[in-house]
Design a protein around this motif. Structure first.
Motif, short mmCIF file in Angstrom:
data_model
loop_
_atom_site.label_atom_id
_atom_site.label_comp_id
_atom_site.label_asym_id
_atom_site.label_seq_id
_atom_site.Cartn_x
_atom_site.Cartn_y
_atom_site.Cartn_z
N LEU A 71 0.82 -1.21 0.00
CA LEU A 71 0.00 0.00 0.00
C LEU A 71 0.86 1.27 0.00
O LEU A 71 0.63 2.16 -0.83
CB LEU A 71 -0.98 -0.03 1.18
CG LEU A 71 -2.20 0.87 1.07
CD1 LEU A 71 -2.98 0.64 -0.22
CD2 LEU A 71 -3.12 0.64 2.27
N PRO A 72 1.86 1.40 0.88
CA PRO A 72 2.72 2.58 0.79
C PRO A 72 3.46 2.67 -0.55
O PRO A 72 3.66 3.77 -1.07
CB PRO A 72 3.71 2.41 1.95
CG PRO A 72 3.03 1.48 2.89
CD PRO A 72 2.16 0.58 2.06
N ALA A 73 3.82 1.52 -1.10
CA ALA A 73 4.49 1.53 -2.42
C ALA A 73 3.54 2.06 -3.48
O ALA A 73 3.94 2.88 -4.34
CB ALA A 73 4.98 0.14 -2.77
N LEU A 74 2.29 1.62 -3.46
CA LEU A 74 1.30 2.10 -4.42
C LEU A 74 1.08 3.60 -4.27
O LEU A 74 1.02 4.34 -5.27
CB LEU A 74 -0.02 1.34 -4.25
CG LEU A 74 -1.16 1.76 -5.17
CD1 LEU A 74 -0.79 1.58 -6.64
CD2 LEU A 74 -2.42 0.98 -4.82
N VAL A 75 0.96 4.06 -3.04
CA VAL A 75 0.78 5.50 -2.80
C VAL A 75 1.99 6.28 -3.32
O VAL A 75 1.83 7.34 -3.92
CB VAL A 75 0.55 5.78 -1.29
CG1 VAL A 75 0.65 7.26 -0.98
CG2 VAL A 75 -0.81 5.25 -0.86
N THR A 76 3.18 5.75 -3.09
CA THR A 76 4.39 6.42 -3.58
C THR A 76 4.36 6.54 -5.10
O THR A 76 4.64 7.61 -5.65
CB THR A 76 5.64 5.65 -3.13
OG1 THR A 76 5.69 5.65 -1.70
CG2 THR A 76 6.91 6.28 -3.68
N VAL A 77 4.02 5.45 -5.77
CA VAL A 77 3.95 5.48 -7.24
C VAL A 77 2.91 6.49 -7.70
O VAL A 77 3.17 7.29 -8.61
CB VAL A 77 3.64 4.07 -7.80
CG1 VAL A 77 3.29 4.13 -9.28
CG2 VAL A 77 4.83 3.14 -7.57
N LEU A 78 1.75 6.50 -7.08
CA LEU A 78 0.70 7.45 -7.47
C LEU A 78 1.12 8.90 -7.21
O LEU A 78 0.84 9.79 -8.02
CB LEU A 78 -0.61 7.13 -6.75
CG LEU A 78 -1.28 5.82 -7.18
CD1 LEU A 78 -2.49 5.52 -6.28
CD2 LEU A 78 -1.68 5.86 -8.64
N ALA A 79 1.76 9.14 -6.08
CA ALA A 79 2.23 10.50 -5.77
C ALA A 79 3.27 10.95 -6.79
O ALA A 79 3.24 12.10 -7.25
CB ALA A 79 2.81 10.55 -4.35
N LEU A 80 4.17 10.06 -7.16
CA LEU A 80 5.19 10.41 -8.14
C LEU A 80 4.58 10.60 -9.53
O LEU A 80 4.99 11.50 -10.28
CB LEU A 80 6.30 9.37 -8.16
CG LEU A 80 7.13 9.33 -6.88
CD1 LEU A 80 8.11 8.16 -6.92
CD2 LEU A 80 7.86 10.64 -6.64
N LEU A 81 3.59 9.79 -9.88
CA LEU A 81 2.89 9.98 -11.16
C LEU A 81 2.14 11.30 -11.18
O LEU A 81 2.09 11.99 -12.21
CB LEU A 81 1.94 8.81 -11.43
CG LEU A 81 2.60 7.51 -11.85
CD1 LEU A 81 1.58 6.39 -11.92
CD2 LEU A 81 3.33 7.67 -13.18
N PHE A 82 1.56 11.67 -10.05
CA PHE A 82 0.89 12.98 -9.96
C PHE A 82 1.91 14.09 -10.19
O PHE A 82 1.63 15.07 -10.89
CB PHE A 82 0.19 13.13 -8.61
CG PHE A 82 -0.50 14.45 -8.44
CD1 PHE A 82 -1.63 14.75 -9.18
CD2 PHE A 82 -0.02 15.39 -7.55
CE1 PHE A 82 -2.27 15.98 -9.04
CE2 PHE A 82 -0.65 16.62 -7.40
CZ PHE A 82 -1.78 16.91 -8.14
#
Length: 132
Positions: free
Chosen positions: A5-16
Motif C-alpha cells: 500500500l505505501p508503495a502504491l501510494v508512492t507510485v501514485l504521488a510520483l505519477l501525480f
C-alpha cells in the motif's frame, strides 16, 4: 510487513508529480513562457506553482510515509498516503480555478503529512524507551 500500500501510494504521488511537470511544459508552450523563465502569463504561473508546491510537499511526505510504514503501520501509512494524495489533487484543481480556494486541499495534505511525521516520532521514541 506488507509494504504494498505505501508503495502504491508512492507510485501514485510520483505519477501525480510527473503529471504536474508535463502540465508545466504544456503551459510553457501554450502561453509562450520559454525556459528558464518562471513568470509570464498568469495562467502559466498557476500551473507552475502547483508543480512547485507539490514538489515542496513531496520532500516532507515521502520520508514521513516510509518512516511511518516502518515504525507504526504500512496499512495506516498507505491510508494516510491516500488522504495526502486526495488533498494534493483537491489543492491542484482548486488552485487552478481560483488560487484563494486552495486552502482545504493544502490543509488535508498537510495534516496527513503531520500525522505521518508525528506518529513516526512518537513510535520511534517509544521504541527507544522500550529498548527496541
Amino acid at each position: 510487513m506488507a509494504l504494498h500500500l505505501p508503495a502504491l501510494v508512492t507510485v501514485l504521488a510520483l505519477l501525480f508529480f510527473v503529471y504536474s511537470v508535463l502540465a508545466v511544459g504544456a503551459a510553457r508552450r501554450k502561453y509562450g513562457v520559454a525556459a528558464p523563465a518562471t513568470t509570464g502569463h498568469a495562467a502559466f504561473e498557476l500551473v507552475y506553482r502547483v508543480q512547485m508546491n507539490t514538489l515542496e510537499q513531496l520532500v516532507l511526505f515521502l520520508p514521513a510515509l516510509w518512516l511511518f510504514s516502518h515504525y507504526v503501520s504500512p496499512l495506516w501509512a498507505g491510508l494516510l498516503g491516500f488522504v495526502w494524495l486526495a488533498g494534493r489533487v483537491l489543492y491542484a484543481v482548486s488552485y487552478m480555478k481560483n488560487p484563494k480556494s486552495r486552502g482545504p486541499g493544502f490543509i488535508i495534505s498537510f495534516i496527513a503529512s503531520m500525522l505521518l511525521l508525528l506518529g513516526t516520532a512518537v513510535a520511534a521514541v517509544l521504541r527507544m524507551m522500550a529498548g527496541l
